[in-house]
Design a protein around this motif. Structure first.
Motif, PDB file in Angstrom:
ATOM      1  N   CYS A   1      46.244  30.607  45.085  1.00 60.87           N
ATOM      2  CA  CYS A   1      45.930  30.679  43.535  1.00 60.87           C
ATOM      3  C   CYS A   1      46.959  29.973  42.608  1.00 60.87           C
ATOM      4  CB  CYS A   1      45.949  32.077  43.315  1.00 60.87           C
ATOM      5  SG  CYS A   1      44.685  33.027  44.294  1.00 60.87           S
ATOM      6  N   PHE A   2      48.131  29.513  43.038  1.00 64.92           N
ATOM      7  CA  PHE A   2      48.925  28.890  42.130  1.00 64.92           C
ATOM      8  C   PHE A   2      49.472  27.360  42.813  1.00 64.92           C
ATOM      9  CE2 PHE A   2      49.077  33.174  41.070  1.00 64.92           C
ATOM     10  CZ  PHE A   2      48.904  33.357  39.404  1.00 64.92           C
TER      11      PHE A   2
ATOM     12  N   GLY B   1      40.485  30.154  42.359  1.00 62.38           N
ATOM     13  CA  GLY B   1      42.168  30.586  42.483  1.00 62.38           C
ATOM     14  C   GLY B   1      42.234  31.631  41.233  1.00 62.38           C
ATOM     15  N   THR B   2      41.101  32.164  40.645  1.00 59.51           N
ATOM     16  CA  THR B   2      41.475  33.162  39.496  1.00 59.51           C
ATOM     17  C   THR B   2      41.529  34.457  39.732  1.00 59.51           C
ATOM     18  OG1 THR B   2      39.257  33.191  38.892  1.00 59.51           O
ATOM     19  CG2 THR B   2      40.646  31.273  37.681  1.00 59.51           C
ATOM     20  N   LEU B   3      41.230  34.969  40.948  1.00 61.45           N
ATOM     21  CA  LEU B   3      41.219  36.200  41.113  1.00 61.45           C
ATOM     22  C   LEU B   3      41.465  36.426  42.746  1.00 61.45           C
ATOM     23  CD1 LEU B   3      38.881  39.141  40.120  1.00 61.45           C
ATOM     24  CD2 LEU B   3      39.071  38.825  42.416  1.00 61.45           C
ATOM     25  N   ALA B   4      42.155  37.366  42.829  1.00 61.30           N
ATOM     26  CA  ALA B   4      42.388  37.561  44.318  1.00 61.30           C
ATOM     27  C   ALA B   4      42.601  39.311  44.770  1.00 61.30           C
ATOM     28  CB  ALA B   4      43.754  36.932  45.006  1.00 61.30           C
ATOM     29  N   ALA B   5      41.973  39.748  45.642  1.00 60.10           N
ATOM     30  CA  ALA B   5      42.072  41.059  46.004  1.00 60.10           C
ATOM     31  C   ALA B   5      42.546  41.317  47.484  1.00 60.10           C
ATOM     32  CB  ALA B   5      40.672  41.688  46.007  1.00 60.10           C
TER      33      ALA B   5
ATOM     34  N   LEU C   1      34.861  44.122  34.550  1.00 59.35           N
ATOM     35  CA  LEU C   1      35.630  42.916  35.010  1.00 59.35           C
ATOM     36  C   LEU C   1      34.454  41.779  34.988  1.00 59.35           C
ATOM     37  CD1 LEU C   1      38.609  42.360  36.269  1.00 59.35           C
ATOM     38  CD2 LEU C   1      37.559  42.595  38.521  1.00 59.35           C
ATOM     39  N   LYS C   2      34.947  40.740  34.009  1.00 60.15           N
ATOM     40  CA  LYS C   2      33.889  39.641  34.093  1.00 60.15           C
ATOM     41  C   LYS C   2      34.544  38.266  33.902  1.00 60.15           C
ATOM     42  CE  LYS C   2      29.574  42.261  32.547  1.00 60.15           C
ATOM     43  NZ  LYS C   2      28.708  42.324  31.541  1.00 60.15           N
ATOM     44  N   GLN C   3      33.990  37.207  34.354  1.00 61.94           N
ATOM     45  CA  GLN C   3      34.473  36.086  34.306  1.00 61.94           C
ATOM     46  C   GLN C   3      33.826  35.292  33.149  1.00 61.94           C
ATOM     47  OE1 GLN C   3      34.582  33.281  38.028  1.00 61.94           O
ATOM     48  NE2 GLN C   3      36.364  32.413  37.134  1.00 61.94           N
ATOM     49  N   ASP C   4      34.540  34.606  32.532  1.00 59.59           N
ATOM     50  CA  ASP C   4      34.074  34.020  31.192  1.00 59.59           C
ATOM     51  C   ASP C   4      33.768  32.654  31.489  1.00 59.59           C
ATOM     52  OD1 ASP C   4      34.551  36.240  29.753  1.00 59.59           O
ATOM     53  OD2 ASP C   4      36.505  35.526  29.141  1.00 59.59           O
ATOM     54  N   GLN C   5      32.999  31.653  30.718  1.00 69.07           N
ATOM     55  CA  GLN C   5      32.662  30.282  30.907  1.00 69.07           C
ATOM     56  C   GLN C   5      33.960  29.702  31.250  1.00 69.07           C
ATOM     57  OE1 GLN C   5      29.901  29.038  28.025  1.00 69.07           O
ATOM     58  NE2 GLN C   5      28.360  29.818  29.145  1.00 69.07           N
ATOM     59  N   ASP C   6      34.969  29.974  30.478  1.00 69.04           N
ATOM     60  CA  ASP C   6      36.256  29.145  30.584  1.00 69.04           C
ATOM     61  C   ASP C   6      36.972  29.467  31.805  1.00 69.04           C
ATOM     62  OD1 ASP C   6      37.198  31.743  29.770  1.00 69.04           O
ATOM     63  OD2 ASP C   6      38.284  31.028  28.099  1.00 69.04           O
TER      64      ASP C   6
ATOM     65  N   PHE D   1      44.642  34.962  35.404  1.00 69.08           N
ATOM     66  CA  PHE D   1      44.457  35.403  36.785  1.00 69.08           C
ATOM     67  C   PHE D   1      44.761  36.889  36.868  1.00 69.08           C
ATOM     68  CE2 PHE D   1      47.055  36.498  40.565  1.00 69.08           C
ATOM     69  CZ  PHE D   1      46.119  35.958  41.612  1.00 69.08           C
ATOM     70  N   VAL D   2      43.616  37.417  37.695  1.00 70.98           N
ATOM     71  CA  VAL D   2      43.878  38.883  38.208  1.00 70.98           C
ATOM     72  C   VAL D   2      43.919  39.070  39.596  1.00 70.98           C
ATOM     73  CG1 VAL D   2      42.317  40.849  37.977  1.00 70.98           C
ATOM     74  CG2 VAL D   2      42.079  39.101  36.351  1.00 70.98           C
ATOM     75  N   PHE D   3      44.775  40.022  39.764  1.00 69.77           N
ATOM     76  CA  PHE D   3      45.249  40.445  40.984  1.00 69.77           C
ATOM     77  C   PHE D   3      44.765  41.855  41.239  1.00 69.77           C
ATOM     78  CE2 PHE D   3      48.103  42.475  44.436  1.00 69.77           C
ATOM     79  CZ  PHE D   3      47.569  42.060  45.490  1.00 69.77           C
ATOM     80  N   LEU D   4      43.758  42.084  42.281  1.00 68.64           N
ATOM     81  CA  LEU D   4      43.693  43.632  42.373  1.00 68.64           C
ATOM     82  C   LEU D   4      44.182  44.214  43.559  1.00 68.64           C
ATOM     83  CD1 LEU D   4      39.345  43.086  42.277  1.00 68.64           C
ATOM     84  CD2 LEU D   4      40.958  43.670  40.376  1.00 68.64           C
ATOM     85  N   GLY D   5      45.346  44.863  43.257  1.00 71.13           N
ATOM     86  CA  GLY D   5      46.249  45.477  44.392  1.00 71.13           C
ATOM     87  C   GLY D   5      46.263  46.903  44.137  1.00 71.13           C
ATOM     88  N   ALA D   6      44.894  47.617  44.153  1.00 72.91           N
ATOM     89  CA  ALA D   6      44.945  48.875  43.633  1.00 72.91           C
ATOM     90  C   ALA D   6      44.851  49.828  45.087  1.00 72.91           C
ATOM     91  CB  ALA D   6      43.783  49.214  42.694  1.00 72.91           C
ATOM     92  N   GLY D   7      45.004  49.232  46.129  1.00 71.89           N
ATOM     93  CA  GLY D   7      45.016  50.082  47.175  1.00 71.89           C
ATOM     94  C   GLY D   7      43.634  50.478  47.683  1.00 71.89           C
TER      95      GLY D   7
END
Length: 513
Positions: free
Chosen positions: A447-448, A421-425, A210-215, A237-243
């Motif tokens: 995030c939106f 705002g591009t990722l939340a867990a 899981l890596k963030q790019d320059q953009d 956008f990535v949401f980490l909702g994996a318990g």
């Protein structure tokens, strides 16, 4: 290797991700969304029916939400907030039922009164003070209280059957409590999403990187566990909702906001009874007080569960310890999550929570007979042979640094969001799925934010949540209005109109509701 691009990537297919997915699709049907799940089916970890208590947490019966202060007063701040958050969930589910996005409500939620029950002079005084504090507010105005054995026999026949008539006891009741099958709710939400354009469900996928790019977009590398193939998803956008699996994924993402967090896994077990002659005598979720040293999630309760139209009784939870972060996880989950950033707070928590450690050890060492002995506090006539042991889902409690640089163990839920705002867990446990809607609204707001400020999104979110932007803890008229609608739409007002009684019709009423 396949590569695809999406607007939103949801990791995990439980209560949280499915709620966010449906919410975003309602706000903007054109969003391209992918949902990935490690297992080969949806909502089979902590969200699944018997992997949790199914309590619609509204703070009606959960005594740990209203601690008693040193001066004897009751701190109800958490109870007010959780109650308001659950009302938001009821509004969202009601909207989805009205839109035919969810099926007939009894497939996922059923009316079951929420009751608190205590014994002993000190506990009775606490419950009386709690009732007096809560019942004077509009949120808890329908709460009832009694110390009368004859009244309590009507409320909870099984609990009072053959109980010593001289025993000092007390109880509170809110008739329109609920039992929620969060597994069914999540699977029905996924069914709705799969019927929409630009949505894809990917099962048997494990996140490898899981890596963030320059953009600012995220490149997420997956392994297809059925074929062994490598897959790549580029997401805005990535949401980490994996318990319990969210913490290792947050660590992979490497955002600064996630540094220093650790996890403390606590497993759970239930005693379950499916004998009709016993089940029919109890229609309630009856919560007591937690043993000394027990985590809040281990408050004992005797519950009616409604799964697939069938009723059962559940008692527990009995806590335990494992190093797995997921029920179907690895014993290496916890050791591999320890790093230089979180080892200090984790060691600090270990040294400063010896009561909890002793409690977990004592729970693990219990026999079946000793568990049933604990049950007899709630059901005096309980017999060992009528109950069987069932294993609940994993709960990974949050460990993080406190203001003094030491570690603290937290038993709630917390959202960690990247500054851009591009990722939340989502980390933590109770009240979890019950307040998922409010939690996901908070993520949308963070995030939106730009899209949420548009008139189109504002109109839509007010349609979904009529109380949005207003404070239900302060506005009695608004709360009464939305509560009347949701109780009717979801069928939760059924019991309020019916005299509860301990006979065979009780089971029919609870199942048909």
């Amino acid at each position: 290797m396949t590569t695809k691009s999406v607007d939103v990537l949801l990791v995990g297919a439980g209560a949280m991700s499915t709620t966010l997915g449906v919410m975003l699709k309602q706000l903007d049907p054109s969003l391209k969304i992918s949902m990935i799940e490690r297992l080969d089916h949806v909502a089979h970890e902590s969200t699944d029916g018997m992997n949790n208590a199914g309590t619609g947490h509204a703070a009606y019966c959960e005594l740990n939400y209203t601690p008693q202060m040193p001066d004897g007063t009751i701190n109800a701040t958490k109870a007010f907030a959780i109650n308001a958050s659950f009302e938001v969930s009821l509004q969202f589910w009601s909207y989805l039922v009205e839109q035919n996005a969810l099926p007939e409500p009894s497939q996922f939620i059923n009316p079951v009164p929420h009751q608190s029950f205590v014994w002993g002079e000190k506990n009775v005084e606490f419950l009386r003070n709690r009732y007096e504090t809560l019942s004077t507010t509009h949120q808890f105005a329908d709460m009832e209280y009694s110390e009368d054995h004859s009244v309590l026999k009507e409320w909870m026949p099984l609990v009072m059957e053959n109980r010593d008539p001289s025993e000092k006891v007390a109880a509170t009741r809110v008739a329109y409590g609920s039992d929620v099958n969060f597994g069914s709710l999540a699977r029905n939400m996924v069914n709705f999403l799969e019927a929409q354009d630009d949505f894809e469900l990917l099962l048997s996928r494990t996140v490898k990187d899981l890596k963030q790019d320059q953009d600012k977009n995220w490149t997420v590398t997956l392994k297809n566990d059925q074929t062994g193939d490598k897959e790549v998803i580029n997401a805005k956008f990535v949401f980490l909702g994996a318990g319990g699996g969210a913490l290792p994924l947050l660590q992979k993402a490497g955002i600064s906001e996630g540094k220093g967090y650790g996890g403390f896994p606590v497993s759970g077990q239930w005693l379950v009874c499916r004998k009709p002659e016993i089940v029919k005598k109890h229609l309630a979720k009856v919560y007591g007080t937690a043993p000394i040293g027990a985590p809040p999630m281990s408050v004992p309760h005797l519950d009616t569960r409604v799964i697939g139209g069938e009723q059962a009784l559940l008692f527990g939870p009995f806590a335990g310890f494992t190093t797995k972060f997921l029920k179907k996880g690895s014993i290496f989950d916890m050791p591999l999550s320890i790093n230089l950033g979180n080892i200090k707070p984790m060691l600090s928590v270990g040294m400063n929570n010896m009561d909890l450690t002793k409690y977990l050890i004592s729970e693990v060492m219990q026999s079946h007979s000793s568990r049933v002995d604990a049950l007899r506090n709630f059901f005096p006539d309980a017999k060992d042979e009528d109950w069987e042991l069932s294993y609940a889902g994993q709960r990974v409690q949050i460990i993080k640094e406190d203001e003094n640089g030491k570690g603290k163990l937290e038993f709630g839920t917390e959202v960690i969001s990247a500054e851009d705002g591009t990722l939340a867990a989502l980390l933590g446990a109770s009240p979890g799925a019950s307040t998922a809607v409010q939690t996901m609204i908070n993520i949308v707001e963070t995030c939106f934010a730009e899209k949420l400020a548009t008139q189109e999104w504002q109109d839509k979110i007010h349609a979904m949540i009529p109380s949005y932007g207003q404070d239900l803890t302060q506005d009695a008229a608004l709360l009464n209005s939305v509560r009347k609608r949701t109780l009717s739409t979801l069928g939760l007002d059924t019991i309020k109109k019916t005299e509860l009684q301990a006979d065979s019709s009780l089971q029919d009423q609870g199942t048909a509701a």
